[in-house]
Design a protein around this motif. Structure first.
Motif, PDB file in Angstrom:
ATOM      1  N   LYS A   1      -3.614  10.151  -4.416  1.00 28.54           N
ATOM      2  CA  LYS A   1      -3.778  10.349  -5.910  1.00 28.54           C
ATOM      3  C   LYS A   1      -3.117   9.089  -6.629  1.00 28.54           C
ATOM      4  O   LYS A   1      -3.514   9.115  -7.809  1.00 28.54           O
ATOM      5  N   ALA A   2      -2.429   8.068  -5.802  1.00 28.45           N
ATOM      6  CA  ALA A   2      -1.899   7.180  -6.559  1.00 28.45           C
ATOM      7  C   ALA A   2      -3.232   6.211  -6.839  1.00 28.45           C
ATOM      8  O   ALA A   2      -2.959   5.081  -7.652  1.00 28.45           O
ATOM      9  N   ALA A   3      -4.289   6.317  -6.120  1.00 26.84           N
ATOM     10  CA  ALA A   3      -5.309   5.391  -6.482  1.00 26.84           C
ATOM     11  C   ALA A   3      -5.754   5.546  -7.974  1.00 26.84           C
ATOM     12  O   ALA A   3      -6.554   4.436  -8.613  1.00 26.84           O
ATOM     13  N   VAL A   4      -5.427   6.681  -8.450  1.00 21.12           N
ATOM     14  CA  VAL A   4      -5.956   6.705 -10.075  1.00 21.12           C
ATOM     15  C   VAL A   4      -5.337   5.796 -10.824  1.00 21.12           C
ATOM     16  O   VAL A   4      -5.864   5.479 -12.156  1.00 21.12           O
ATOM     17  N   LEU A   5      -4.065   5.446 -10.403  1.00 18.28           N
ATOM     18  CA  LEU A   5      -3.566   4.419 -11.035  1.00 18.28           C
ATOM     19  C   LEU A   5      -3.520   2.772 -10.556  1.00 18.28           C
ATOM     20  O   LEU A   5      -2.938   1.867 -11.025  1.00 18.28           O
ATOM     21  N   GLY A   6      -4.725   2.768  -9.519  1.00 20.10           N
ATOM     22  CA  GLY A   6      -5.275   1.430  -9.248  1.00 20.10           C
ATOM     23  C   GLY A   6      -4.026   0.919  -8.066  1.00 20.10           C
ATOM     24  O   GLY A   6      -4.356  -0.426  -7.865  1.00 20.10           O
ATOM     25  N   PHE A   7      -3.561   1.673  -7.234  1.00 14.92           N
ATOM     26  CA  PHE A   7      -2.803   1.152  -6.136  1.00 14.92           C
ATOM     27  C   PHE A   7      -3.568   1.273  -4.912  1.00 14.92           C
ATOM     28  O   PHE A   7      -4.433   2.077  -4.617  1.00 14.92           O
ATOM     29  N   ARG A   8      -3.326   0.564  -3.740  1.00 19.46           N
ATOM     30  CA  ARG A   8      -4.109   0.529  -2.678  1.00 19.46           C
ATOM     31  C   ARG A   8      -3.354   1.475  -1.734  1.00 19.46           C
ATOM     32  O   ARG A   8      -2.167   1.821  -1.802  1.00 19.46           O
ATOM     33  N   ILE A   9      -4.249   2.081  -0.844  1.00 16.02           N
ATOM     34  CA  ILE A   9      -4.023   3.375  -0.103  1.00 16.02           C
ATOM     35  C   ILE A   9      -4.209   3.119   1.605  1.00 16.02           C
ATOM     36  O   ILE A   9      -5.037   2.565   1.835  1.00 16.02           O
ATOM     37  N   LEU A  10      -3.084   3.614   2.175  1.00 12.51           N
ATOM     38  CA  LEU A  10      -2.997   3.365   3.566  1.00 12.51           C
ATOM     39  C   LEU A  10      -4.201   4.165   4.142  1.00 12.51           C
ATOM     40  O   LEU A  10      -4.503   5.449   3.684  1.00 12.51           O
ATOM     41  N   ARG A  11      -4.748   3.608   5.347  1.00 10.44           N
ATOM     42  CA  ARG A  11      -5.911   4.462   5.843  1.00 10.44           C
ATOM     43  C   ARG A  11      -5.352   6.003   6.089  1.00 10.44           C
ATOM     44  O   ARG A  11      -4.347   5.873   6.853  1.00 10.44           O
TER      45      ARG A  11
ATOM     46  N   CYS B   1       0.859  -1.262   0.026  1.00 12.03           N
ATOM     47  CA  CYS B   1      -0.150  -0.043  -0.115  1.00 12.03           C
ATOM     48  C   CYS B   1       0.925   1.274   0.065  1.00 12.03           C
ATOM     49  O   CYS B   1       2.174   1.148   0.237  1.00 12.03           O
ATOM     50  N   PHE B   2       0.269   2.412  -0.391  1.00  9.61           N
ATOM     51  CA  PHE B   2       0.741   3.679  -0.208  1.00  9.61           C
ATOM     52  C   PHE B   2       0.486   4.751   0.137  1.00  9.61           C
ATOM     53  O   PHE B   2      -0.844   4.697   0.378  1.00  9.61           O
TER      54      PHE B   2
ATOM     55  N   MET C   1       5.598   6.772   0.030  1.00  8.62           N
ATOM     56  CA  MET C   1       4.446   7.839  -0.040  1.00  8.62           C
ATOM     57  C   MET C   1       3.765   7.635  -1.518  1.00  8.62           C
ATOM     58  O   MET C   1       2.710   7.619  -1.784  1.00  8.62           O
ATOM     59  N   HIS C   2       4.702   6.961  -2.357  1.00  5.02           N
ATOM     60  CA  HIS C   2       4.057   6.882  -3.948  1.00  5.02           C
ATOM     61  C   HIS C   2       4.530   5.627  -4.354  1.00  5.02           C
ATOM     62  O   HIS C   2       5.740   4.978  -3.964  1.00  5.02           O
ATOM     63  N   PRO C   3       3.853   4.954  -5.180  1.00  4.27           N
ATOM     64  CA  PRO C   3       4.591   3.730  -5.945  1.00  4.27           C
ATOM     65  C   PRO C   3       5.679   3.926  -6.802  1.00  4.27           C
ATOM     66  O   PRO C   3       5.939   5.126  -7.156  1.00  4.27           O
ATOM     67  N   PRO C   4       6.592   2.909  -7.041  1.00  4.37           N
ATOM     68  CA  PRO C   4       7.676   3.292  -7.823  1.00  4.37           C
ATOM     69  C   PRO C   4       7.320   3.856  -9.259  1.00  4.37           C
ATOM     70  O   PRO C   4       6.082   3.617  -9.884  1.00  4.37           O
ATOM     71  N   ILE C   5       7.859   4.851  -9.827  1.00  3.89           N
ATOM     72  CA  ILE C   5       7.712   5.495 -11.026  1.00  3.89           C
ATOM     73  C   ILE C   5       7.689   4.802 -11.946  1.00  3.89           C
ATOM     74  O   ILE C   5       6.982   4.614 -13.100  1.00  3.89           O
TER      75      ILE C   5
END
Length: 1764
Positions: free
Chosen positions: A995-1005, A990-991, A1019-1023
């Motif tokens: 805004k990383a959710a727009v790319l389909g990644f899971r977000i920490l509460r 998770c990250f 903070m962000h997924p790998p570029i």
């Protein structure tokens, strides 16, 4: 040439010619004067006369000066000698000198040689060699007179010739002595300085055979000198001396030793100073030649004492001088006496000279070389010097210093050739070498002549060998003195007192033979010194040492005190300090060396050292190691054989009294091991090394004795049976109390291995003294253990660390089992009064109190033993490591808590600290908390999950959870945004950024967003992952793209400036673009089709120009930043536009329209350089049909006009054509640079747009210029006979082209007017028809022309015109010659210039003055042509002798000037307005008009009259002042030229008959032959003070000239420079090219007259008006005039013929001075005659100069006296 001339044959021809022969005459007076000029000595005459007396074997010489009193000063009335002597010295002058001797009378040969110069004494044993010594008498005497025996000879002069007359004496007149009477030429000479004269006479007795010399001044005997010689003693030559010289010419066969003394008695007036007392005091100074008032004792003290303070000596001497002068003045007639003692060593030398060598020497010296000769050396020993100090008597005895100044070598010895020369020997000894060959004046030794040099060098080598033998003899005397001293004290060794007794004498001797640089020739001293040091058979020389006089190879120089090798012979320090220079030479020649390690080693191996010597030896060795003079191996080699004896009183009984340094390996550090304790035998005792540092001892290769080896030695001694009781470690508590503190102090510095070794050595031994006796360490307790009284505790053991004893096993605590057993037994004992057992809390408190004393194994046992209960544990016991501190926050986490009874548990208490050391947990670990959270989440216990999460966050820093690697956790435990506890994630799954959710990644509460880093959540997924998602799932809508690209815009720094990621994203199709069929514009999403393109294929914004061609997008400012980062651009680049242009030109043209298409081409044209960098694209651009071209199509064409007869007005009608645009490649179109040809063929041509930018662009792509395709074919009619039109037109074209080209830059001009004037011709023809062919298009046009240009080659051009040429057509025809790229306005401008007159052009602002000047030049050329025939008549006058009478008649008719001209000629550049010229012109012009058509037009005929200053000077010189130089009137700064005036009156009679031409020619040839080389090194004339501008002559050799020869030019012409020029070398270096150029020019001008280059000279002065002058046939030309007037032209290769004419005429002028000295009419006539006679040759040379360029400037150099 001179190199091919056979001069030997010419000499034979001359000798056989049979002409008269003449003897060479000599000016005797001048010859004697020149000989006397070579003599620089003060007493040359006396020296020669005394030398003659010595050659005549005289024993006494008397010198008498006779004086005459002054006529005006009366003599003193008193008879007091002092007053009489003062009067003679101050007022009398010399009248006569009488020198007599009692030697052999003159023989007939002597009388004959006396009157012959340069016929020396043929006796090889005599010194005289050149036969000029006697003639020194002529320095002061005019008529010397000689009387010897019964004959006399008088000398007298007749003019410059010297004559002699012999006479005979009667019996009563005859005398046994020889006398020279010299009457002074000048009777005003004062009485000479008596002190200097006495000094000279005392020196004269040194080596000559005389026994006495007397000096008389009138009736006073001023000086009486007597020399006494002791009997000589013959000695043998030492065997180790090589007595033969280097080249084998000479050898010393024997030598004898002789002592001498010179007694001097002089009148006190000798020491009297004639000046005032004050002047005397001021004149006293310290100089190289001694102090005038210095005492003899001070004089000799130079040999016996060191240097003294100069200021103190000067004051003391001044005071002594003042006192002495007062005493002398009172007793001038009294006498004083002094004696000096000398030592003279005479060496007999045998010569071995070959026949050829002897002949050459005899030729040089007029006598054969001697077969036997002698060399003498004069010195004064230390004892003789001391003896001289006690012989002074009289008032002026202090002046003995000056009198004997040159007798003894006070500062430097001199070479004597009978008498002292100016050459010093370089050592403190005089050397007499009578057979050496001196220079003529006998002041120095000849080392230049070939054979003489060899002879003299060998003689000097003999002198060096003789000095070496003398030195050996002096050292032998010192050795004998030492031997006598040793015998008197009955000792086998030399004592210090004995050395001190001979030390002054030894220093004195060594200083005498210490060589310094000799003067004036340093080679003399070097030769003597080399022979002195190299004549030994062995490489040794005797020297004084501490063991006596020994060969130097057995003696050493000690640079330091070496008391441990006191038997080694060394040079005493006092000797080295006193004669340092001598020992430097010893070392330089390798005759002595310093003490080496081998010397020391040999001395050490001979005997054993005592303790003091051993200590000093070690100190010396350490010092050598510090300076790196010795290395470890060398020191060990010295130690190997060194043995020292040790005193028993200082040694232990167990140690041996003999110490071998070679076996020593270690040393003692007293700070670690006391010196009194026993040490191993391989260890040196401390008392020998206490003065040395550890580093020095380490350099010996010794190591410090370490604790462990020393302890092992002590233990081994403890095991030995021979060890005494008090040295037993196990049996002696006192010994143990000494040893154990040593180990204890070093314990902390020991390594673990060493500690283990120590423990191993001691742990099993009874070494611990306790109150119960000696115990092993494990059996002993510290004194602090007081739990039980019967324990063996330590006693009498001081300064031992507890840690050391603890390491050995000494206990601080009692064993746990003992404690448990005794205490438990006590608690169960019936007598314990009912006390209970201890609780676990009480046990912890006890253990805490003895915590530091508990052994490690007991601590380990406590950790493993379950002994503590837990809260709510049900009575179960836990290990301490299984429990947590009693804290509430830990209880909330349901963890096992320690049960603590009694007082409350405090985390800071000692008990807590002890429990923590046993393993009590203070907080849970991260994995324990994670496990707790996972279990709580699985049970759905949100409260416990929240408590664990909160505890983790709150104690993250305090508990140092940050050091835990969260990536190692394998169980999901983190909550996600929008999910419950049933769905958890790992940190990397998770990250934190929403805004990383727009790319389909899971977000920490999101409530944990701030603590994401604590959980290891990024903070962000790998570029890269984000980029992969974007490539696989590109946005489909504009809104999605905006959001997605905006997210990437926030991470631009991760993408980087370039790289693989930017490349991938830039090429990926991720940008959505909308295409609508109806309106394909940006932003039309409704009813449009979506397609994806790459960022690098689209552009940002909305471009109205290229928007319909390229994809333009706009997602907002933030999103656009991302696209810019990965390759999008704001607009297409030139390369991109070009690619589009090459691919789809038709679509671009259709979309953009022609105007925008042209704008696109202009943009590409500006980026041509960039396009060329892409070679493939540029090549495609050349081939592609993508360039816009234009074709003009005529809409109508009159049918009435046939081909080739088109009306120009119709062709120029713009309304009758239509422009058709199309696309074409570069090769299919042309560039219009010829508008006329274009109008003729425009319908057949595709042309580029007529813009400079586009034309250059098309040309770069390969489009040809129209002019290169058009071929002109001109058909001409016949040439007209009348070419007047051509001449006028050519003149007009040249005039107007000058004005036309004046407004154009040099880069645009193809040819200038000079090229046109030289290469273009104009011809008039009857008709001209021009046919133009357009190559490649099959098109032809024919028309009539009035002007056409025809060229056969690039270097010629012919302009053909009709009778009435059109100016415009002429302009078009020649424009290709003028400009590289002409334009239409250029044709019109030139047409305007040719059709307008000069007045109108001047009104329009054109500069027409140059045209007017050209017209004036043409007028002068026409005038020259007019007088051509008359000049031809004049030139033939000097060539046709047969037509002489007819020539006279013709000359009379044509008013040719007579033999004596009527008008005064002028020098080059004379001012016509000068008074002399004006007067002459007024008086001669009315009566006799003068015309010189030939001379006045020479420069015009040659084409050099251009109005310049140089040409006007030349014209003025030739015309005799008939034309006035205009330029000179306006240029006063230039050097004025020459003018002259004939002093003879003007004659008005009838013309005289002129001289026949052949006679005139003979005079001219004689003048040329009179020229000569100026061979003198200096040319000097006293400068004149007259005003230069008013001087009537500018070629005279008198005005202000002071020049000297400095160099030879390459052509062989000498160069002279003004003596006022300070830096001649710099001047030559700066003007070397110009000087050689001028020399080459003068050489060529001289060739016209066949003059040798050696008769021509160059001079340079910085001021003055002399152009050239004649000095007795030597011709001088001023380089300054050439440099200022001609050099720039000459260097540029311009007008060289003019320059050559200028200087040729100047040479004509100067050659005339060989016939006539002054500047008269006769001189002017001869000048003109030279010009006429050699004019034809000069014309040829001028023509060659005009054609050549750069003649005489290459490859020339100067060599001369200044080193240029």
């Amino acid at each position: 040439m001179a190199s091919t001339m056979d001069y030997a044959r010419l000499r034979e021809q001359t000798m056989g010619s049979g002409l008269d022969e003449e003897a060479v005459t000599v000016n005797t007076r001048a010859l004697i004067d020149k000989v006397l000029a070579r003599y620089s000595g003060e007493w040359t005459t006396l020296r020669e006369l005394i030398q003659n007396a010595a050659d005549a074997k005289a024993t006494n010489v008397t010198v008498r000066f006779e004086t005459i009193p002054p006529p005006t000063v009366p003599a003193p009335q008193t008879d007091e000698p002092s007053a009489q002597l003062k009067h003679v010295l101050l007022q009398h002058t010399l009248s006569r000198l009488l020198v007599s001797n009692n030697g052999e009378a003159f023989g007939e040969n002597d009388w004959t040689r006396l009157k012959r110069i340069a016929e020396g004494n043929p006796d090889e044993t005599k010194i005289g060699a050149f036969g000029v010594g006697f003639y020194s008498v002529f320095a002061d005497c005019e008529t010397p007179f000689v009387s010897s025996g019964s004959q006399t000879m008088a000398f007298y002069w007749k003019g410059n010739s010297l004559f002699t007359r012999r006479g005979r004496l009667t019996a009563d007149q005859s005398r046994s002595e020889t006398c020279f009477m010299l009457d002074y030429r000048n009777t005003t000479s004062p009485v000479p300085a008596l002190l200097s004269l006495c000094q000279f006479l005392s020196t004269s007795l040194t080596f000559v055979g005389l026994e006495s010399i007397d000096l008389w001044l009138d009736q006073w005997n001023i000086l009486h000198l007597t020399k006494k010689m002791a009997p000589s003693a013959t000695l043998t030559i030492p065997k180790d001396v090589q007595s033969k010289t280097k080249e084998g010419l000479m050898k010393i066969t024997s030598f004898e030793y002789q002592k001498a003394q010179i007694d001097a008695e002089w009148t006190n007036v000798v020491g009297w100073n004639r000046t005032t007392t004050a002047a005397v005091t001021q004149a006293v100074s310290v100089g190289d030649n001694g102090l005038p008032g210095q005492s003899l004792r001070s004089f000799f003290s130079r040999f016996t004492s060191g240097s003294t303070n100069t200021t103190t000596v000067a004051k003391r001497v001044a005071k002594e001088e003042e006192v002495a002068q007062r005493a002398i003045a009172q007793d001038l007639g009294g006498t004083s006496k002094a004696t000096v003692f000398l030592r003279i060593s005479t060496f007999n030398v045998q010569t071995f000279v070959g026949k050829t060598f002897a002949q050459e020497l005899e030729r040089a010296t007029r006598k054969p070389p001697p077969k036997q000769t002698k060399i003498a050396i004069l010195t004064s020993s230390y004892d003789e010097t001391a003896a001289s100090l006690s012989t002074l008597t009289g008032t002026s005895s202090l002046k003995a210093t000056a009198i004997f100044q040159s007798v003894l070598p006070a500062k430097n010895g001199r070479i004597f050739i009978g008498f002292p020369t100016a050459q010093t020997t370089g050592l403190l000894a005089h050397i007499s070498v009578p057979s050496v060959i001196p220079t003529v004046e006998r002041e120095s030794i000849d080392l230049n002549a070939r054979y003489v040099r060899t002879w003299n060098i060998e003689m000097l080598r003999v002198a060096g060998i003789a000095c070496r033998i003398a030195y050996i003899g002096d050292l032998a005397e010192i050795k004998a003195t030492l031997d006598r001293n040793m015998a008197s004290v009955v000792s086998s060794k030399i004592q210090k007192s004995g050395l001190a007794a001979v030390m002054p004498a030894t220093i004195h001797t060594l200083r005498q033979y210490t060589y310094h640089e000799s003067t004036p020739s340093p080679n003399v001293g070097q030769i003597i010194e080399e022979a002195f040091w190299t004549c030994n058979q062995k490489t040794a020389i005797d020297i004084l040492s501490t063991r006596g006089v020994l060969p130097s190879n057995e003696v050493r120089v000690a640079s330091e005190d070496l008391s441990f090798v006191d038997n080694l012979p060394v040079v005493p320090d006092e000797l080295i300090d006193g004669a340092q220079g001598f020992f430097e030479k010893l070392q330089e020649f390798g005759l002595i060396s310093e003490i080496t390690t081998s010397d020391i080693k040999q001395e050490l191996e001979r005997r054993a050292l005592d303790e003091n010597q051993l200590t000093e030896f070690l100190k010396w060795a350490a010092a050598k190691m510090n300076t790196e003079a010795l290395d470890t191996s060398s020191i060990q080699a010295l130690f190997h054989g060194t043995v020292a004896t040790v005193n028993y009183e200082n040694a232990r009984p167990s140690q041996t009294p003999v110490l071998q340094l070679g076996q020593i390996k270690t040393f003692v550090n007293a700070a670690k091991i006391p010196a009194e304790l026993p040490i191993p035998s391989a260890t040196i005792p401390f008392r020998f090394t206490k003065a040395l540092t550890f580093a020095q001892l380490n350099l010996f290769g010794w190591d410090e004795l370490q604790i462990v080896p020393w302890l092992r030695y002590v233990v081994e001694c403890d095991n030995a049976s021979a060890t005494t009781e008090h040295e037993s470690l196990s049996n002696s508590p006192a010994y143990a109390a000494q040893v154990l503190p040593v180990i204890s102090r070093a314990w902390d510095s020991l390594s673990q291995t060493s500690k283990a070794t120590v423990i191993e050595l001691l742990v099993g031994r009874s070494i611990i003294p306790t109150k119960l006796g000696m115990r092993k360490p494990a059996q002993a307790y510290f004194t602090s253990v007081k739990l039980f009284d019967d324990l063996p505790t330590i006693t009498n053991l001081q300064n031992v660390k507890e840690k050391f004893l603890a390491a050995l096993g000494v206990r601080k605590t009692v064993q746990l089992n003992v404690v448990f057993d005794r205490l438990m037994a006590k608690s169960t004992d019936p007598n314990s009064n009912g006390e209970s057992k201890w609780s676990h809390a009480e046990l912890i408190r006890y253990l805490t109190s003895v915590r530091n004393d508990i052994p490690t194994e007991d601590i380990s046992r406590l950790r493993k033993t379950p002994m503590c209960p837990a809260e709510n544990g049900g009575g179960r016991l836990y290990r301490v490591s299984e429990l947590y501190e009693p804290k509430q926050e830990l209880r909330d986490l349901t963890l096992p808590i320690l049960h603590w009874s009694g007082p409350p548990f405090r985390a800071a208490s000692p008990e807590a600290s002890f429990l923590i050391a046993l393993g009590l947990k203070q907080f849970p670990a991260v994995n324990e908390l994670v496990d707790l959270m996972v279990k709580a989440a699985s049970r759905g216990d949100g409260k416990l999950y929240h408590s664990a999460m909160t505890y983790f966050i709150a104690n993250h820093v305090h508990n140092k959870y940050s050091s835990f690697d969260m990536s190692t956790i394998q169980m999901p435990f983190l909550p996600l945004q929008g999910q419950d506890l049933a769905v958890l994630a790992l940190p990397h799954e998770c990250f934190a950024h929403s805004k990383a959710a727009v790319l389909g990644f899971r977000i920490l509460r999101q409530d944990l967003y701030d603590h994401a880093m604590k959980f290891g959540v990024s903070m962000h997924p790998p570029i890269q992952a984000c980029a992969n998602y974007l490539v696989k799932h590109p946005p489909e809508t504009h809104a999605d793209a905006r959001v997605m690209f905006s997210y990437f815009a926030g991470r631009l720094n991760e993408i980087g400036p370039s790289g693989n990621l930017a490349e991938v994203l830039g090429e990926a199709s991720i940008v959505p673009v909308y295409d609508t069929p109806a309106n394909p514009k940006f932003g039309a999403e409704k009813d449009s089709r979506v397609r994806h393109t790459s960022p690098r294929s689209c552009f940002l914004g909305n471009d109205h120009t290229y928007g319909e061609i390229f994809d333009f997008v706009d997602f907002g400012q933030e999103a656009n930043l991302f696209l810019l980062k990965i390759g999008s651009k704001n607009e297409p680049s030139s390369l991109e536009l070009t690619q589009m242009l090459v691919r789809e030109p038709a679509r671009l043209l259709k979309t953009l329209s022609a105007e925008k298409y042209l704008a696109l081409l202009r943009r590409l044209a500006e980026a041509t350089a960039t396009l060329k960098s892409d070679k493939i694209l540029f090549k495609d651009l050349k081939r592609a049909r993508c360039l816009l071209a234009c074709r003009e199509i005529s809409s109508k064409l009159p049918k009435s006009k046939e081909r080739g007869e088109l009306d120009t007005d119709e062709l120029d009608d713009d309304e009758s054509t239509i422009k058709e645009y199309s696309l074409a490649n570069a090769e299919s179109m042309v560039l219009v640079d010829d508008i006329a040809s274009y109008r003729l063929f425009k319908e057949k041509l595709l042309t580029a747009p007529q813009e400079d930018v586009l034309e250059n662009f098309y040309a770069a792509l390969g489009s040809p210029w129209l002019s290169s395709l058009v071929e002109d074919n001109t058909r001409m009619g016949p040439l007209l006979k009348d070419q007047v039109v051509a001449v006028k037109l050519q003149k007009l074209v040249l005039e107007r082209c000058r004005l036309f080209l004046n407004d154009h830059s040099a880069e645009a001009v193809r040819h200038d007017t000079r090229w046109l004037e030289k290469n273009m011709k104009v011809q008039v023809t009857a008709s001209l028809t021009m046919s133009r062919n357009l190559r490649g298009y099959n098109a032809t046009h024919t028309e009539k022309r009035t002007a056409a240009l025809h060229r056969e080659t690039k270097k010629d051009a012919t302009l053909f015109v009709t009778a009435k040429p059109d100016s415009y057509e002429v302009s078009r025809a020649i424009m290709s010659l003028l400009l590289k790229r002409p334009k239409q306005q250029d044709y019109l401008a030139l047409e305007t210039l040719m059709e307008s007159d000069l007045r109108r052009l001047r009104m329009k602002g054109y500069n027409v003055d140059r045209i007017l000047r050209q017209q004036a030049a043409e007028f002068r050329v026409a005038e020259s042509e007019r007088q051509k025939h008359l000049e031809e008549e004049t030139r033939r006058l000097g060539e046709e002798e047969k037509a002489w009478k007819a020539t006279l008649a013709e000359n009379a008719m044509k008013n040719v000037r007579p033999n004596t001209p009527a008008q005064v000629p002028s020098m080059p550049g004379a001012f016509a307005e000068s008074p002399e010229q004006a007067l002459t012109a007024q008086t001669t012009s009315p009566q006799r008009p003068r015309k010189l058509p030939f001379l006045s037009n020479i420069t015009k005929h040659l084409g050099f009259d251009d109005g310049s200053q140089a040409s006007q000077q030349r014209q003025y010189m030739l015309t005799g002042g008939n034309s006035k130089p205009k330029t000179l009137e306006q240029a006063p700064d230039h050097p004025p030229p020459s003018s002259t005036n004939d002093p003879r009156p003007f004659r008005t009679s009838q013309p005289e008959s002129v001289t026949a031409p052949h006679q005139l020619h003979q005079n001219l040839v004689s003048a040329i032959q009179a020229c000569r080389s100026y061979d003198s090194m200096n040319l000097f004339s006293k400068p004149s003070t007259n005003d230069i501008k008013e001087t009537p002559s500018y070629c005279d050799a008198k005005p202000g000239r002071d020049i000297s020869f400095v160099a030879d030019s390459k052509p062989g012409i000498k160069v002279f420079l003004s003596n006022q020029l300070t830096d001649k070398t710099s001047f030559l270096s700066a003007n070397i090219v110009a000087l050689n150029g001028f020399a080459s020019l003068l050489q060529d001008c001289g060739k016209v007259f066949s003059i040798s280059p050696q008769t021509l000279h160059i001079f340079y002065d910085e001021c003055g008006s002399t152009i050239a002058f004649n000095s007795n046939g030597s011709l001088f030309c001023n380089f300054r005039y050439f440099l200022q007037l001609h050099w720039d032209k000459w260097q540029a290769g311009e007008r060289k013929g003019e320059v050559a004419t200028y200087w040729w005429v100047s040479l004509c002028h100067e050659l005339a001075h060989n016939l006539v000295g002054d500047h008269s009419a006769e001189h002017s006539y001869y000048t003109e005659s030279f010009v006429m006679q050699y004019f034809s040759k000069m014309v040829l040379m001028a023509a060659r100069y005009s054609e050549a360029s750069g003649h005489g400037n290459d490859g020339i150099s100067l060599t001369g006296q200044t080193g240029a």
